[in-house]
Design a protein around this motif. Structure first.
Motif, PDB file in Angstrom:
ATOM      1  N   ASP A 108       8.160 -11.564   1.344  1.00  0.00           N
ATOM      2  CA  ASP A 108       9.110 -10.454   1.432  1.00  0.00           C
ATOM      3  C   ASP A 108      10.105 -10.415   0.271  1.00  0.00           C
ATOM      4  O   ASP A 108      10.896  -9.481   0.160  1.00  0.00           O
ATOM      5  N   ARG A 109      10.074 -11.429  -0.604  1.00  0.00           N
ATOM      6  CA  ARG A 109      11.031 -11.507  -1.709  1.00  0.00           C
ATOM      7  C   ARG A 109      10.385 -12.163  -2.940  1.00  0.00           C
ATOM      8  O   ARG A 109      10.855 -13.206  -3.414  1.00  0.00           O
TER       9      ARG A 109
ATOM     10  N   GLU B 294      10.456 -11.545  -5.958  1.00  0.00           N
ATOM     11  CA  GLU B 294      11.302 -11.648  -7.144  1.00  0.00           C
ATOM     12  C   GLU B 294      12.110 -12.943  -7.161  1.00  0.00           C
ATOM     13  O   GLU B 294      12.620 -13.356  -8.216  1.00  0.00           O
ATOM     14  N   GLN B 295      12.226 -13.610  -6.008  1.00  0.00           N
ATOM     15  CA  GLN B 295      12.963 -14.864  -5.928  1.00  0.00           C
ATOM     16  C   GLN B 295      12.062 -16.091  -6.062  1.00  0.00           C
ATOM     17  O   GLN B 295      12.546 -17.217  -6.065  1.00  0.00           O
TER      18      GLN B 295
END
Length: 222
Positions: A125-126, A128-129
């Protein structure tokens, strides 16, 4: 993400016949081993005869097939399906992690079995992290995970942190989200088995890393 709000954790004790897709991989092999140790029957989908030989030695019934082609025979006579397949960032993840998982969930929605446990990845869900080399595969997994979540299946999606081959401790941290970390494949398999036995995990998506709580206690809190 949670599809249902039932927090009743009813533990199953009767043995099941379970199809394991991706049984030749690191997590898949450990899942097969753990299932058989706990008295369940396993039908394992593998691509190579040497993988079949190793899993048959553990006590599994193996089916030679490929998630890009013929795989449906592994479902025969099963009560539940565990998805442990993954191409990795250097493989054909769009086909395996993406299209194949969607095709499997569509097939199960029509013909069963309805119980599906997916081993996915932390950070879906993330992306980019997460480490940049994982971004593309995580975005593909996000789409196929969402496809499962929108289905009529009795699903659970397990998103482990970084995988290791260390001996499992039987203690984890589970939730959505959890702080990044690592987890032995042996403990991922223990989490998968606990989900299989626990109806309270149906409709749940959660992350899991090594932690301080016994597996069953951690799952009771998600």
């Amino acid at each position: 993400m949670t599809q249902n709000t039932d927090t009743t954790h009813t533990v199953r004790s009767s043995p099941l016949t379970v199809a394991v897709l991706g049984a030749g991989g690191g997590v898949g092999r450990q899942v097969v081993h753990t299932l058989i140790q706990q008295g369940h029957a396993v039908r394992a989908l593998v691509r190579k005869q040497e993988q079949a030989d190793a899993l048959e030695h553990l006590g599994a019934v193996t089916v030679l097939g490929d998630l890009t082609g013929d795989w449906a025979a592994v479902l025969e006579g099963t009560d539940a399906v565990i998805w442990a397949a993954g191409a990795g960032a250097s493989g054909d993840f769009e086909q395996i992690d993406g299209q194949a998982l969607k095709q499997v969930s569509d097939r199960l929605a029509v013909g069963g079995p309805k119980r599906l446990i997916v081993v996915s990845s932390m950070g879906v869900d993330r992306p980019e992290q997460m480490p940049p080399f994982l971004g593309s595969v995580l975005r593909v997994k996000a789409v196929s995970d969402a496809h499962v979540q929108a289905s009529t299946l009795d699903f659970t999606i397990v998103r482990p942190g970084g995988l290791t081959n260390e001996q499992g401790s039987g203690r984890v941290s589970a939730g959505f989200p959890v702080q990044g970390g690592m987890i032995p494949r042996e403990d991922v398999a223990a989490v998968v088995l606990a989900c299989l036995n626990d109806a309270g995990t149906i409709g749940k998506t959660f992350e899991v890393v090594s932690g301080e709580q016994p597996v069953t206690e951690a799952l009771a809190l998600i």
